[in-house]
Design a protein around this motif. Structure first.
Motif, PDB file in Angstrom:
ATOM      1  N   SER A  50      14.637   2.401 -31.377  1.00 53.73           N
ATOM      2  CA  SER A  50      13.798   1.437 -32.083  1.00 53.73           C
ATOM      3  C   SER A  50      14.230   0.034 -31.676  1.00 53.73           C
ATOM      4  O   SER A  50      15.251  -0.136 -31.003  1.00 53.73           O
ATOM      5  CB  SER A  50      13.970   1.615 -33.594  1.00 53.73           C
ATOM      6  OG  SER A  50      15.257   1.170 -33.982  1.00 53.73           O
ATOM      7  N   PRO A  51      13.489  -0.996 -32.101  1.00 54.04           N
ATOM      8  CA  PRO A  51      13.940  -2.357 -31.811  1.00 54.04           C
ATOM      9  C   PRO A  51      15.320  -2.648 -32.380  1.00 54.04           C
ATOM     10  O   PRO A  51      16.046  -3.486 -31.851  1.00 54.04           O
ATOM     11  CB  PRO A  51      12.863  -3.225 -32.483  1.00 54.04           C
ATOM     12  CG  PRO A  51      11.639  -2.377 -32.481  1.00 54.04           C
ATOM     13  CD  PRO A  51      12.131  -0.980 -32.714  1.00 54.04           C
ATOM     14  N   TRP A  85      18.836   2.462 -27.999  1.00 53.64           N
ATOM     15  CA  TRP A  85      19.740   3.293 -27.209  1.00 53.64           C
ATOM     16  C   TRP A  85      19.089   3.800 -25.927  1.00 53.64           C
ATOM     17  O   TRP A  85      19.783   4.117 -24.960  1.00 53.64           O
ATOM     18  CB  TRP A  85      20.291   4.446 -28.050  1.00 53.64           C
ATOM     19  CG  TRP A  85      19.325   5.426 -28.635  1.00 53.64           C
ATOM     20  CD1 TRP A  85      18.918   5.525 -29.927  1.00 53.64           C
ATOM     21  CD2 TRP A  85      18.665   6.510 -27.950  1.00 53.64           C
ATOM     22  NE1 TRP A  85      18.049   6.572 -30.104  1.00 53.64           N
ATOM     23  CE2 TRP A  85      17.883   7.198 -28.898  1.00 53.64           C
ATOM     24  CE3 TRP A  85      18.671   6.957 -26.625  1.00 53.64           C
ATOM     25  CZ2 TRP A  85      17.099   8.306 -28.573  1.00 53.64           C
ATOM     26  CZ3 TRP A  85      17.890   8.055 -26.292  1.00 53.64           C
ATOM     27  CH2 TRP A  85      17.114   8.710 -27.252  1.00 53.64           C
ATOM     28  N   CYS A  86      17.771   3.885 -25.883  1.00 54.82           N
ATOM     29  CA  CYS A  86      17.112   4.368 -24.657  1.00 54.82           C
ATOM     30  C   CYS A  86      17.360   3.410 -23.497  1.00 54.82           C
ATOM     31  O   CYS A  86      17.684   3.832 -22.389  1.00 54.82           O
ATOM     32  CB  CYS A  86      15.617   4.579 -24.892  1.00 54.82           C
ATOM     33  SG  CYS A  86      14.784   3.158 -25.639  1.00 54.82           S
ATOM     34  N   THR A  87      17.229   2.109 -23.743  1.00 54.72           N
ATOM     35  CA  THR A  87      17.501   1.126 -22.691  1.00 54.72           C
ATOM     36  C   THR A  87      18.970   1.172 -22.276  1.00 54.72           C
ATOM     37  O   THR A  87      19.291   1.156 -21.083  1.00 54.72           O
ATOM     38  CB  THR A  87      17.150  -0.288 -23.175  1.00 54.72           C
ATOM     39  OG1 THR A  87      15.764  -0.331 -23.523  1.00 54.72           O
ATOM     40  CG2 THR A  87      17.419  -1.322 -22.088  1.00 54.72           C
ATOM     41  N   VAL A 103      11.369  -7.870 -25.996  1.00 60.76           N
ATOM     42  CA  VAL A 103      11.341  -6.565 -25.357  1.00 60.76           C
ATOM     43  C   VAL A 103      12.606  -6.332 -24.535  1.00 60.76           C
ATOM     44  O   VAL A 103      13.349  -7.271 -24.233  1.00 60.76           O
ATOM     45  CB  VAL A 103      10.109  -6.437 -24.443  1.00 60.76           C
ATOM     46  CG1 VAL A 103       8.841  -6.468 -25.261  1.00 60.76           C
ATOM     47  CG2 VAL A 103      10.091  -7.531 -23.395  1.00 60.76           C
ATOM     48  N   CYS A 104      12.815  -5.082 -24.157  1.00 64.36           N
ATOM     49  CA  CYS A 104      13.933  -4.737 -23.274  1.00 64.36           C
ATOM     50  C   CYS A 104      13.532  -5.124 -21.857  1.00 64.36           C
ATOM     51  O   CYS A 104      12.687  -4.462 -21.251  1.00 64.36           O
ATOM     52  CB  CYS A 104      14.230  -3.245 -23.371  1.00 64.36           C
ATOM     53  SG  CYS A 104      14.540  -2.668 -25.043  1.00 64.36           S
ATOM     54  N   LEU A 105      14.104  -6.173 -21.331  1.00 64.28           N
ATOM     55  CA  LEU A 105      13.642  -6.699 -20.053  1.00 64.28           C
ATOM     56  C   LEU A 105      13.896  -5.743 -18.904  1.00 64.28           C
ATOM     57  O   LEU A 105      13.199  -5.790 -17.887  1.00 64.28           O
ATOM     58  CB  LEU A 105      14.306  -8.054 -19.784  1.00 64.28           C
ATOM     59  CG  LEU A 105      13.960  -9.158 -20.806  1.00 64.28           C
ATOM     60  CD1 LEU A 105      14.577 -10.470 -20.387  1.00 64.28           C
ATOM     61  CD2 LEU A 105      12.466  -9.297 -20.959  1.00 64.28           C
ATOM     62  N   ALA A 106      14.880  -4.872 -19.029  1.00 63.50           N
ATOM     63  CA  ALA A 106      15.129  -3.890 -17.972  1.00 63.50           C
ATOM     64  C   ALA A 106      13.934  -2.956 -17.810  1.00 63.50           C
ATOM     65  O   ALA A 106      13.707  -2.392 -16.732  1.00 63.50           O
ATOM     66  CB  ALA A 106      16.379  -3.068 -18.273  1.00 63.50           C
ATOM     67  N   CYS A 107      13.157  -2.788 -18.878  1.00 65.00           N
ATOM     68  CA  CYS A 107      11.975  -1.918 -18.828  1.00 65.00           C
ATOM     69  C   CYS A 107      10.702  -2.729 -18.613  1.00 65.00           C
ATOM     70  O   CYS A 107       9.789  -2.294 -17.911  1.00 65.00           O
ATOM     71  CB  CYS A 107      11.840  -1.135 -20.140  1.00 65.00           C
ATOM     72  SG  CYS A 107      13.275  -0.181 -20.621  1.00 65.00           S
ATOM     73  N   PHE A 167       6.385   6.269 -24.408  1.00 66.92           N
ATOM     74  CA  PHE A 167       6.440   6.030 -25.849  1.00 66.92           C
ATOM     75  C   PHE A 167       7.323   4.834 -26.213  1.00 66.92           C
ATOM     76  O   PHE A 167       8.073   4.865 -27.186  1.00 66.92           O
ATOM     77  CB  PHE A 167       6.894   7.276 -26.620  1.00 66.92           C
ATOM     78  CG  PHE A 167       8.031   8.044 -26.008  1.00 66.92           C
ATOM     79  CD1 PHE A 167       9.263   7.468 -25.816  1.00 66.92           C
ATOM     80  CD2 PHE A 167       7.846   9.370 -25.632  1.00 66.92           C
ATOM     81  CE1 PHE A 167      10.309   8.187 -25.267  1.00 66.92           C
ATOM     82  CE2 PHE A 167       8.885  10.105 -25.084  1.00 66.92           C
ATOM     83  CZ  PHE A 167      10.118   9.507 -24.902  1.00 66.92           C
ATOM     84  N   CYS A 168       7.191   3.762 -25.456  1.00 67.74           N
ATOM     85  CA  CYS A 168       7.948   2.548 -25.781  1.00 67.74           C
ATOM     86  C   CYS A 168       7.607   2.078 -27.193  1.00 67.74           C
ATOM     87  O   CYS A 168       6.433   1.929 -27.543  1.00 67.74           O
ATOM     88  CB  CYS A 168       7.631   1.437 -24.784  1.00 67.74           C
ATOM     89  SG  CYS A 168       8.507  -0.107 -25.149  1.00 67.74           S
ATOM     90  N   PHE A 169       8.627   1.850 -27.996  1.00 62.67           N
ATOM     91  CA  PHE A 169       8.416   1.448 -29.391  1.00 62.67           C
ATOM     92  C   PHE A 169       7.951   0.010 -29.532  1.00 62.67           C
ATOM     93  O   PHE A 169       7.605  -0.428 -30.630  1.00 62.67           O
ATOM     94  CB  PHE A 169       9.701   1.658 -30.207  1.00 62.67           C
ATOM     95  CG  PHE A 169      10.938   1.183 -29.508  1.00 62.67           C
ATOM     96  CD1 PHE A 169      11.245  -0.158 -29.438  1.00 62.67           C
ATOM     97  CD2 PHE A 169      11.789   2.099 -28.892  1.00 62.67           C
ATOM     98  CE1 PHE A 169      12.380  -0.591 -28.769  1.00 62.67           C
ATOM     99  CE2 PHE A 169      12.932   1.667 -28.228  1.00 62.67           C
ATOM    100  CZ  PHE A 169      13.235   0.324 -28.171  1.00 62.67           C
ATOM    101  N   PHE A 170       7.944  -0.743 -28.415  1.00 63.86           N
ATOM    102  CA  PHE A 170       7.429  -2.105 -28.481  1.00 63.86           C
ATOM    103  C   PHE A 170       5.911  -2.160 -28.295  1.00 63.86           C
ATOM    104  O   PHE A 170       5.325  -3.239 -28.328  1.00 63.86           O
ATOM    105  CB  PHE A 170       8.104  -2.992 -27.424  1.00 63.86           C
ATOM    106  CG  PHE A 170       9.445  -3.505 -27.846  1.00 63.86           C
ATOM    107  CD1 PHE A 170       9.581  -4.331 -28.950  1.00 63.86           C
ATOM    108  CD2 PHE A 170      10.584  -3.147 -27.140  1.00 63.86           C
ATOM    109  CE1 PHE A 170      10.827  -4.811 -29.337  1.00 63.86           C
ATOM    110  CE2 PHE A 170      11.835  -3.625 -27.523  1.00 63.86           C
ATOM    111  CZ  PHE A 170      11.955  -4.457 -28.625  1.00 63.86           C
TER     112      PHE A 170
END
Length: 278
Positions: A84-85, A89-91, A272-276, A177-180
């Protein structure tokens, strides 16, 4: 800096990092850049198609840094709690960890690594890309060259690549399924990739049954979100937001076709997770 040097550039399957790869190839062809992509195993098929086209332009393969443990493994490690934001942990486990493991032997061998990151001139630099190792040097070519979002679009159009196809219906991460994602993007995921939507729904149901406080989309489950009356409401709200935004946009005489409105324009820029996302 003296000693051996390597140059690396991470690709997310998104717009900005692809444009940076094109830009570096065009402006600094003498650099032997290693392009890499960290695969979560849950990417949209459009991501792989776009990476394939980018490889054709670059004239070299893009290294796949697959995590040594997949999403399902880490889901169990986190007690079936969805990322989640609040707990990304996924990133951390599927994007950053494989990259750090790939870099570590280079840095341990005393190699100076230049990492090129696609932060544009119209964006704030974020500490998440700061180097914690004196041999790892982060470079921001778009910042240095004053290239903003319109400039990124020009780079991709000029190279004949255009945008990844998934930008036609979403502008967040290429992960299914990105939560953002905004509500409208979940609706469109169900339309474009119903199997991926059903998989996300199954993960969510299992997580909730294990006590996870999070659902993929804030405030409602995907089961609730997919109900016809809710879908109609989400569509209507999105169209209203789009109409308001279009009424405020000033025509640009230098770009008569204008730049496309994207989800960030409509809903504001999430952290957002910038790596993604890049």
């Amino acid at each position: 800096m003296n000693g051996p040097v390597r140059h690396v550039l991470g690709l997310s399957g998104g717009r900005d990092s692809a444009a940076l790869a094109v830009y570096m190839r065009q402006h600094l062809p003498e650099l032997k850049i290693e392009y890499f992509f960290t695969d979560t195993g849950k990417e949209l098929p459009e991501v792989y198609e776009y990476l394939g086209r980018l490889e054709g332009f670059l004239g070299q393969p893009i290294l796949r840094l697959n995590p040594d443990r997949d999403f399902d493994f880490w889901l169990k490690q986190y007690n079936d709690f969805l990322p989640s934001p609040q707990t990304r942990w996924c990133t951390r486990q599927l994007k950053l960890r494989p990259f750090e493991r790939w870099l570590r032997p280079m840095l341990d061998d005393g190699i100076t690594v230049y990492s090129y990151v696609a932060i544009r001139s119209d964006e704030e630099y974020r500490d998440g890309y700061s180097s914690k190792h004196d041999k790892l040097i982060v470079k921001l070519p778009f910042k240095e060259a004053g290239i903003d979002k319109a400039g990124v679009l020009d780079v991709l159009e000029g190279a004949g690549l255009g945008l990844p196809k998934y930008y036609e219906w979403r502008t967040r991460s290429g992960c299914t399924f990105c939560f953002f994602q905004q509500k409208i993007e979940w609706v469109r995921l169900k339309e474009q990739h119903p199997d991926a939507f059903e998989e996300a729904k199954a993960y969510e149901k299992d997580a909730v049954e294990h006590g996870s406080p999070f659902t993929w989309s804030q405030g409602e489950s995907l089961e609730e979100l997919q109900q016809p009356e809710r879908v109609a409401q989400i569509r209507e709200e999105h169209e209203q937001r789009l109409a308001r935004m279009k009424s405020k946009v000033q025509p640009n005489p230098l770009r008569p076709d204008s730049e496309p409105l994207d989800i960030d324009d409509l809903y504001g820029k999430a952290k957002v997770c910038l790596a993604c996302h890049k």
